[in-house]
Scaffold this motif. Structure first.
Motif, PDB file in Angstrom:
ATOM      1  N   LYS A 141       0.843  -1.212   0.000  1.00 46.11           N
ATOM      2  CA  LYS A 141       0.000   0.000   0.000  1.00 46.11           C
ATOM      3  C   LYS A 141       0.867   1.246   0.000  1.00 46.11           C
ATOM      4  O   LYS A 141       0.577   2.221  -0.678  1.00 46.11           O
ATOM      5  N   ARG A 142       1.951   1.194   0.780  1.00 50.43           N
ATOM      6  CA  ARG A 142       2.842   2.355   0.800  1.00 50.43           C
ATOM      7  C   ARG A 142       3.560   2.520  -0.535  1.00 50.43           C
ATOM      8  O   ARG A 142       3.816   3.642  -0.972  1.00 50.43           O
ATOM      9  N   LEU A 143       3.857   1.396  -1.192  1.00 50.96           N
ATOM     10  CA  LEU A 143       4.492   1.477  -2.508  1.00 50.96           C
ATOM     11  C   LEU A 143       3.545   2.143  -3.512  1.00 50.96           C
ATOM     12  O   LEU A 143       3.957   2.943  -4.344  1.00 50.96           O
ATOM     13  N   GLU A 144       2.253   1.802  -3.392  1.00 48.59           N
ATOM     14  CA  GLU A 144       1.252   2.449  -4.246  1.00 48.59           C
ATOM     15  C   GLU A 144       1.332   3.968  -4.099  1.00 48.59           C
ATOM     16  O   GLU A 144       1.305   4.711  -5.077  1.00 48.59           O
ATOM     17  N   VAL A 145       1.408   4.402  -2.842  1.00 48.95           N
ATOM     18  CA  VAL A 145       1.459   5.837  -2.561  1.00 48.95           C
ATOM     19  C   VAL A 145       2.753   6.432  -3.124  1.00 48.95           C
ATOM     20  O   VAL A 145       2.744   7.475  -3.784  1.00 48.95           O
ATOM     21  N   ALA A 146       3.876   5.741  -2.893  1.00 46.45           N
ATOM     22  CA  ALA A 146       5.176   6.248  -3.347  1.00 46.45           C
ATOM     23  C   ALA A 146       5.186   6.426  -4.864  1.00 46.45           C
ATOM     24  O   ALA A 146       5.639   7.446  -5.380  1.00 46.45           O
ATOM     25  N   ARG A 147       4.646   5.425  -5.562  1.00 43.42           N
ATOM     26  CA  ARG A 147       4.643   5.454  -7.017  1.00 43.42           C
ATOM     27  C   ARG A 147       3.779   6.594  -7.543  1.00 43.42           C
ATOM     28  O   ARG A 147       4.158   7.300  -8.479  1.00 43.42           O
ATOM     29  N   ALA A 148       2.598   6.748  -6.916  1.00 50.50           N
ATOM     30  CA  ALA A 148       1.703   7.827  -7.343  1.00 50.50           C
ATOM     31  C   ALA A 148       2.340   9.184  -7.064  1.00 50.50           C
ATOM     32  O   ALA A 148       2.256  10.104  -7.878  1.00 50.50           O
ATOM     33  N   LEU A 149       2.998   9.320  -5.917  1.00 51.04           N
ATOM     34  CA  LEU A 149       3.656  10.579  -5.568  1.00 51.04           C
ATOM     35  C   LEU A 149       4.764  10.932  -6.555  1.00 51.04           C
ATOM     36  O   LEU A 149       4.970  12.101  -6.879  1.00 51.04           O
ATOM     37  N   ALA A 150       5.453   9.893  -7.035  1.00 49.95           N
ATOM     38  CA  ALA A 150       6.576  10.120  -7.944  1.00 49.95           C
ATOM     39  C   ALA A 150       6.141  10.784  -9.240  1.00 49.95           C
ATOM     40  O   ALA A 150       6.932  11.448  -9.902  1.00 49.95           O
ATOM     41  N   THR A 151       4.864  10.623  -9.622  1.00 45.51           N
ATOM     42  CA  THR A 151       4.388  11.230 -10.863  1.00 45.51           C
ATOM     43  C   THR A 151       4.178  12.740 -10.697  1.00 45.51           C
ATOM     44  O   THR A 151       3.785  13.414 -11.641  1.00 45.51           O
ATOM     45  N   GLY A 152       4.415  13.241  -9.487  1.00 45.47           N
ATOM     46  CA  GLY A 152       4.309  14.676  -9.235  1.00 45.47           C
ATOM     47  C   GLY A 152       2.896  15.228  -9.333  1.00 45.47           C
ATOM     48  O   GLY A 152       2.640  16.176 -10.065  1.00 45.47           O
ATOM     49  N   PRO A 153       1.940  14.620  -8.623  1.00 44.75           N
ATOM     50  CA  PRO A 153       0.541  15.038  -8.760  1.00 44.75           C
ATOM     51  C   PRO A 153       0.230  16.316  -7.980  1.00 44.75           C
ATOM     52  O   PRO A 153       0.911  16.637  -7.011  1.00 44.75           O
ATOM     53  N   LYS A 154      -0.822  17.015  -8.453  1.00 44.81           N
ATOM     54  CA  LYS A 154      -1.389  18.118  -7.664  1.00 44.81           C
ATOM     55  C   LYS A 154      -2.427  17.540  -6.709  1.00 44.81           C
ATOM     56  O   LYS A 154      -2.624  18.012  -5.612  1.00 44.81           O
ATOM     57  N   LEU A 155      -3.127  16.528  -7.227  1.00 36.86           N
ATOM     58  CA  LEU A 155      -4.188  15.878  -6.470  1.00 36.86           C
ATOM     59  C   LEU A 155      -3.856  14.394  -6.363  1.00 36.86           C
ATOM     60  O   LEU A 155      -3.549  13.739  -7.354  1.00 36.86           O
ATOM     61  N   LEU A 156      -3.931  13.883  -5.131  1.00 37.27           N
ATOM     62  CA  LEU A 156      -3.628  12.474  -4.906  1.00 37.27           C
ATOM     63  C   LEU A 156      -4.902  11.750  -4.473  1.00 37.27           C
ATOM     64  O   LEU A 156      -5.586  12.182  -3.540  1.00 37.27           O
ATOM     65  N   LEU A 157      -5.231  10.673  -5.174  1.00 37.08           N
ATOM     66  CA  LEU A 157      -6.398   9.870  -4.824  1.00 37.08           C
ATOM     67  C   LEU A 157      -5.917   8.621  -4.096  1.00 37.08           C
ATOM     68  O   LEU A 157      -5.171   7.828  -4.662  1.00 37.08           O
ATOM     69  N   LEU A 158      -6.307   8.465  -2.840  1.00 28.19           N
ATOM     70  CA  LEU A 158      -5.847   7.321  -2.045  1.00 28.19           C
ATOM     71  C   LEU A 158      -7.007   6.368  -1.806  1.00 28.19           C
ATOM     72  O   LEU A 158      -7.996   6.732  -1.165  1.00 28.19           O
ATOM     73  N   ASP A 159      -6.881   5.141  -2.308  1.00 26.63           N
ATOM     74  CA  ASP A 159      -7.978   4.180  -2.175  1.00 26.63           C
ATOM     75  C   ASP A 159      -7.654   3.162  -1.079  1.00 26.63           C
ATOM     76  O   ASP A 159      -6.941   2.193  -1.318  1.00 26.63           O
ATOM     77  N   GLU A 160      -8.164   3.423   0.112  1.00 23.01           N
ATOM     78  CA  GLU A 160      -8.007   2.504   1.254  1.00 23.01           C
ATOM     79  C   GLU A 160      -6.568   2.094   1.512  1.00 23.01           C
ATOM     80  O   GLU A 160      -6.251   0.907   1.580  1.00 23.01           O
ATOM     81  N   VAL A 161      -5.702   3.085   1.667  1.00 18.98           N
ATOM     82  CA  VAL A 161      -4.315   2.722   1.922  1.00 18.98           C
ATOM     83  C   VAL A 161      -4.071   2.336   3.387  1.00 18.98           C
ATOM     84  O   VAL A 161      -3.037   1.783   3.721  1.00 18.98           O
ATOM     85  N   MET A 162      -5.041   2.625   4.271  1.00 21.79           N
ATOM     86  CA  MET A 162      -4.839   2.305   5.694  1.00 21.79           C
ATOM     87  C   MET A 162      -5.386   0.924   6.054  1.00 21.79           C
ATOM     88  O   MET A 162      -5.145   0.438   7.156  1.00 21.79           O
ATOM     89  N   ALA A 163      -6.125   0.320   5.122  1.00 25.89           N
ATOM     90  CA  ALA A 163      -6.765  -0.951   5.452  1.00 25.89           C
ATOM     91  C   ALA A 163      -5.727  -1.989   5.843  1.00 25.89           C
ATOM     92  O   ALA A 163      -4.702  -2.137   5.192  1.00 25.89           O
ATOM     93  N   GLY A 164      -5.976  -2.680   6.942  1.00 25.76           N
ATOM     94  CA  GLY A 164      -5.099  -3.769   7.363  1.00 25.76           C
ATOM     95  C   GLY A 164      -3.887  -3.311   8.150  1.00 25.76           C
ATOM     96  O   GLY A 164      -3.028  -4.122   8.477  1.00 25.76           O
ATOM     97  N   LEU A 165      -3.806  -2.003   8.433  1.00 27.22           N
ATOM     98  CA  LEU A 165      -2.663  -1.528   9.206  1.00 27.22           C
ATOM     99  C   LEU A 165      -2.973  -1.568  10.702  1.00 27.22           C
ATOM    100  O   LEU A 165      -4.116  -1.451  11.114  1.00 27.22           O
ATOM    101  N   ARG A 166      -1.927  -1.701  11.527  1.00 30.00           N
ATOM    102  CA  ARG A 166      -2.098  -1.590  12.978  1.00 30.00           C
ATOM    103  C   ARG A 166      -2.265  -0.122  13.316  1.00 30.00           C
ATOM    104  O   ARG A 166      -1.826   0.754  12.568  1.00 30.00           O
ATOM    105  N   PRO A 167      -2.900   0.177  14.477  1.00 28.34           N
ATOM    106  CA  PRO A 167      -3.154   1.583  14.825  1.00 28.34           C
ATOM    107  C   PRO A 167      -1.901   2.462  14.768  1.00 28.34           C
ATOM    108  O   PRO A 167      -1.956   3.582  14.252  1.00 28.34           O
TER     109      PRO A 167
END
Lengths: 238, 332
Positions: A141-167
């Protein structure tokens, strides 16, 4: 930044999203919540161009991006993650992020430097040479975020990146997004079931149920809305 | 130069240098028979490299690559026979024709979202109906074939590709080396990264800003163009062309077997695979002469393939490279 106006999408007989309108102001963090099957991911797919709406209009900074292809929407400045992570499994973690970084530069060497920095931010630097297919679910999930961030977005769409994480992992990721939002001015629209993250991050919440927008407002307002309680959060949430 | 050898361990460089030197010096020590086998090895190395660009890098399966060999072969041979056009100009013409054919197949397939095995079926269909068309194409001899005038001479006329086997050997060696360098450079560039991303996950690639259609087209056209060069080589080396053999499904399979055995998506896999299979084939031919049983060659070759694929499903090269510490991080 993002303006979604009366967007409707059918899948055969089923209306996945019906006349949904909302806005994401520049610099804001907005959450999209609702029960399973409410049309949240479909909304993301409509925004990023994987799906084309039957009706309605989607604008990014005043520019009509309705019906553009995903790569065009990415070039317009929208990065996205996938709910079911799509790592480029045969490539290393670093190379995954390099692919994203090549949106803004043609030079691989430059993209590699940028990618290494992004891996630091998302706490994946120690995995940079591992095959992306070998990562654990939270790492994917974090890799998904890293890859999307690398494209240099103005707007980031995050689809359930916290699911399955510990508090504590959730809190760390919340802190990362807050940092990205404040220091880089990144606008974020996120789909999330983890209310702990939603309450901590978002200034504005949009609630979907059966493809219809049933409520929107500040997190505090939304969790007190009887309709939201009934269909999604349950009475005991308050 | 930097890009070419970055990440390659010293041991790998030494082995590569020894291998290259051996190939360059080989004609001085081997007889005509061995030389003809080496030519075959290099010929399949070259086409394997070209096919690998499309399947190994960009993930687009072609089962009809004989189409591009045939188009390259027939274009240059026909121009030579009818207009005495020198083979190198004919080769360029063949590259244009094959590139256009690749563009049509890719354009049709990718525009209508035909993926995976369905795309592979499309490539077979094009190779097959081109074969049938050439059977009835009188200008190039139809099904009775097209023949180039054979001249036996000891001097080598590189410009018109007429000469001793040694000349053909160095030509195909240069082709193979060139294709290897090209593949390496592309793989290290933006295009290479984008191809691998498309191969791994097309939707993810698209969301990362990659124009999937454009990059897949690039892979198909480049692969077709390179493959057609081998066609021109084939025409002038063998001096005879039949639609039945050159456009055959069997030819297409032969191309990809070496790559699969050597290691799909790797740089040295196609070369290793081509050498392994060609040598193995020759060995089986010898064996078959002793045993004198129909089909024994195919049987043994099939068994060998089976063993390799069962025990080294990712190909022989990745395993060998890891075992001997020959390759860097990226080119497994």
């Amino acid at each position: 930044m993002l303006k979604v106006s009366s967007v409707t999408k059918y899948f055969r007989g089923l209306t996945a999203v019906r006349q949904v309108s909302f806005e994401v102001p520049t610099g804001a963090i907005v959450a999209l919540i609702g029960p399973n099957g409410a049309g949240k991911t479909t909304t993301f797919n409509l925004i990023n161009g994987m799906l084309r709406p039957e009706e309605g209009r989607i604008e990014l900074d005043g520019r009509d991006i309705t019906g553009l292809r995903p790569d065009q929407v990415c070039h317009a400045g929208v990065g996205r993650t996938f709910q079911i992570a799509k790592p480029l499994a045969g490539l290393s973690v670093l190379d995954n992020v390099v692919v994203g970084g090549l949106r803004i530069t043609n030079k691989v060497a430059e993209a590699r430097i940028a990618a290494a920095e992004i891996l630091e931010v998302l706490d994946l630097a120690h995995k940079r040479d591992a095959a992306a297919g070998s990562l654990t679910l939270p790492e994917r999930k974090r890799l998904e975020v890293a890859r999307a961030l690398a494209t240099g977005p103005k707007l980031l769409l995050l689809d359930e990146v916290m699911a399955g994480l510990r508090p504590n992992e959730t809190d760390a990721l919340v802190e990362t997004f807050r940092h990205l939002n404040r220091s880089l001015g990144l606008t974020i629209l996120l789909i999330e079931h983890v209310m702990r993250a939603v309450m901590a991050l978002s200034e504005h919440v949009v609630v979907l149920n059966h493809g219809v927008l049933i409520s929107s407002g500040t997190p505090r307002e939304v969790v007190r809305d009887p309709q939201v309680l009934e269909c999604y959060l349950g009475e005991e949430a308050v | 130069m930097n890009v070419l050898f970055a990440d390659v361990p010293v041991r790998g460089l030494v082995v590569l240098a020894v291998f290259a030197a051996a190939l360059i010096l080989a004609p001085a020590v081997v007889d005509d028979y061995v030389l003809s086998i080496l030519i075959l090895c290099l010929y399949f190395s070259f086409i394997g490299q070209a096919w690998n660009i499309m399947m190994g890098f960009a993930g687009q399966l072609s089962l009809g690559h004989s189409l591009y060999i045939g188009l390259g072969a027939y274009t240059s041979a026909a121009l030579f026979v009818h207009f005495q056009t020198i083979p190198w100009i004919g080769m360029l013409a063949g590259m244009v024709v094959a590139g256009a054919a690749g563009g049509i197949i890719g354009g049709l397939g990718f525009r209508f979202g035909i993926r995976g095995v369905y795309f592979a079926l499309l490539t077979i269909a094009f190779a097959e109906f081109t074969r049938v068309a050439f059977d009835h194409f009188g200008w190039v001899g139809g099904s009775s074939g097209l023949f180039l005038p054979v001249e036996y001479r000891d001097d080598s006329d590189l410009l018109s590709l007429r000469g001793a086997p040694v000349m053909f050997y160095y030509v195909i060696l240069a082709f193979t080396a060139g294709a290897l360098v090209l593949a390496r450079l592309i793989l290290a560039s933006k295009i290479g990264y984008y191809w691998l991303a498309i191969r791994e996950d097309q939707e993810a690639a698209q969301a990362l800003g990659i124009n999937v259609f454009r990059y897949k087209m690039l892979a198909v056209v480049l692969s077709a163009v390179l493959t057609s060069m081998a066609g021109t080589f084939y025409a002038f080396y063998y001096n005879n062309l039949y639609p039945e053999t050159i456009f055959s499904m069997h030819k297409s399979i032969e191309i990809l077997l070496g790559v699969v055995v050597g290691g799909l998506g790797t740089l040295f896999g196609p070369i290793l695979g081509a050498f392994l299979l060609t040598m193995l084939g020759e060995l089986m031919t010898d064996l078959a002469e002793h045993i004198d049983l129909d089909g024994v060659k195919q049987l043994f070759l099939g068994l060998c393939l089976l063993v390799i694929i069962v025990f080294r499903p990712a190909g022989v090269w990745p395993w060998l490279a890891r075992r001997l510490g020959l390759s860097g991080r990226r080119d497994a």
